[in-house]
Design an enzyme around this catalytic site. Sequence first.
Site, PDB file in Angstrom:
ATOM      1  N   PRO A   2       0.807  -1.206   0.000  1.00  0.00           N
ATOM      2  CA  PRO A   2       0.000   0.000   0.000  1.00  0.00           C
ATOM      3  C   PRO A   2       0.843   1.259   0.000  1.00  0.00           C
ATOM      4  O   PRO A   2       1.791   1.379   0.767  1.00  0.00           O
ATOM      5  CB  PRO A   2      -0.764  -0.107   1.301  1.00  0.00           C
ATOM      6  CG  PRO A   2      -0.005  -1.086   2.142  1.00  0.00           C
ATOM      7  CD  PRO A   2       1.119  -1.633   1.359  1.00  0.00           C
ATOM      8  N   GLU A   3       0.470   2.185  -0.837  1.00  0.00           N
ATOM      9  CA  GLU A   3       1.053   3.524  -0.827  1.00  0.00           C
ATOM     10  C   GLU A   3       0.004   4.475  -0.252  1.00  0.00           C
ATOM     11  O   GLU A   3      -1.037   4.031   0.221  1.00  0.00           O
ATOM     12  CB  GLU A   3       1.482   3.919  -2.250  1.00  0.00           C
ATOM     13  CG  GLU A   3       2.435   2.902  -2.867  1.00  0.00           C
ATOM     14  CD  GLU A   3       2.916   3.274  -4.259  1.00  0.00           C
ATOM     15  OE1 GLU A   3       3.105   4.469  -4.525  1.00  0.00           O
ATOM     16  OE2 GLU A   3       3.103   2.371  -5.083  1.00  0.00           O
ATOM     17  N   HIS A  91      -2.549 -16.086   8.072  1.00  0.00           N
ATOM     18  CA  HIS A  91      -1.801 -14.825   8.108  1.00  0.00           C
ATOM     19  C   HIS A  91      -2.540 -13.684   8.805  1.00  0.00           C
ATOM     20  O   HIS A  91      -2.143 -12.543   8.693  1.00  0.00           O
ATOM     21  CB  HIS A  91      -1.372 -14.381   6.711  1.00  0.00           C
ATOM     22  CG  HIS A  91      -0.582 -15.406   5.975  1.00  0.00           C
ATOM     23  ND1 HIS A  91       0.587 -15.941   6.472  1.00  0.00           N
ATOM     24  CD2 HIS A  91      -0.794 -16.001   4.793  1.00  0.00           C
ATOM     25  CE1 HIS A  91       1.061 -16.832   5.605  1.00  0.00           C
ATOM     26  NE2 HIS A  91       0.241 -16.895   4.588  1.00  0.00           N
ATOM     27  N   ARG A 110       3.604 -11.524   4.246  1.00  0.00           N
ATOM     28  CA  ARG A 110       5.066 -11.380   4.254  1.00  0.00           C
ATOM     29  C   ARG A 110       5.621 -10.865   5.572  1.00  0.00           C
ATOM     30  O   ARG A 110       6.813 -10.898   5.797  1.00  0.00           O
ATOM     31  CB  ARG A 110       5.499 -10.469   3.092  1.00  0.00           C
ATOM     32  CG  ARG A 110       5.223 -11.114   1.745  1.00  0.00           C
ATOM     33  CD  ARG A 110       5.623 -10.222   0.597  1.00  0.00           C
ATOM     34  NE  ARG A 110       7.052 -10.189   0.413  1.00  0.00           N
ATOM     35  CZ  ARG A 110       7.652  -9.465  -0.531  1.00  0.00           C
ATOM     36  NH1 ARG A 110       6.931  -8.718  -1.352  1.00  0.00           N
ATOM     37  NH2 ARG A 110       8.951  -9.488  -0.659  1.00  0.00           N
TER      38      ARG A 110
END
Length: 272
Positions: A2-3, A91, A110
């Site tokens: 995400p930006e 996750h 991740r």
Amino acid sequence: MPELPEVETICRGLAPSIVQQKIITITIYNNKLRYPIPKNISKSLAKQTIQKIYRRGKYILLTTKKGTLIIHLGMSGTLQIKPKNHPSGKHEHFILTFANDLSLRYKDPRRFGAILWTNKDPLKHPLLKKLGIEPLDNNFTANYLYDRAKSKHCAVKQFIMNNEVVTGIGNIYANEVLFAAKINPLTAANTITLHRYQILAKEIKKILRSAIKHRGTTIQDHTDSHGKQGSFQNKLKIYGKFDENCCRCQTKLTHIKLGQRTTFFCLFCQNN
DNA sequence: CTTTTGACCTGACAGC
DNA sequence: TGCTGTCAGGTCAAAA
């Protein structure tokens, strides 16, 4: 992942479900993120009510009376609202449940993201205190970029992705804004004229605002807090365009590695 | 001081 | 059906 536009979209989506809500339970399934989730976080958050949610750069801040929960989504993190009894998925490392029977789930395959706590001014937290200006702030101008670039011999793409200069611009939007401004991403930041920075600053604001309006870019896994995808991927003009022609001049597009990130540009349009 | 490099992780996908 | 290599919206610390 995400930006700035994706993080902003997530914040806006979360607010109606969690602001003014009291936390009932705190569950940590895996505390091994970029930094360990602090051991005392459950104690700190217990029975607290979320006062507000806001964003600084790519960090999401949830404030309570006792302190602030600091969340970063790294490359693959998402925050989702689900019914509190919804089974936990793979996750999902951190889950809060609220008095309204909803739950906030931090999912990050991740584990490059972070969940931290501070009882001081969160903007003075070590990870946040050095962040540069917000690109949508009125004080973010061509002059600001021009001045900050004076000592920077690095490529302009790396300059605008440097969070100590300006926060929130990641690989997708860096590629997009430089294409829009017709600036070669390899140009040394300190050789760009004020005039070109005027164009660049304007394009940064324009593209980030547009991306927020389109609820972000979904390439793989970005969704808002209710699982809805963004649509700005349909507006991308350069990022991810392998073996395609420039939409402006039909020249075959180029891609290279710059600072370990794939960088797309048009040799004809961005040829300064 | 600036710039580059490696490290942290999992999953998806291409090619053999 | 594997296995191997490569790539991915980030960013920090250490090295150069």
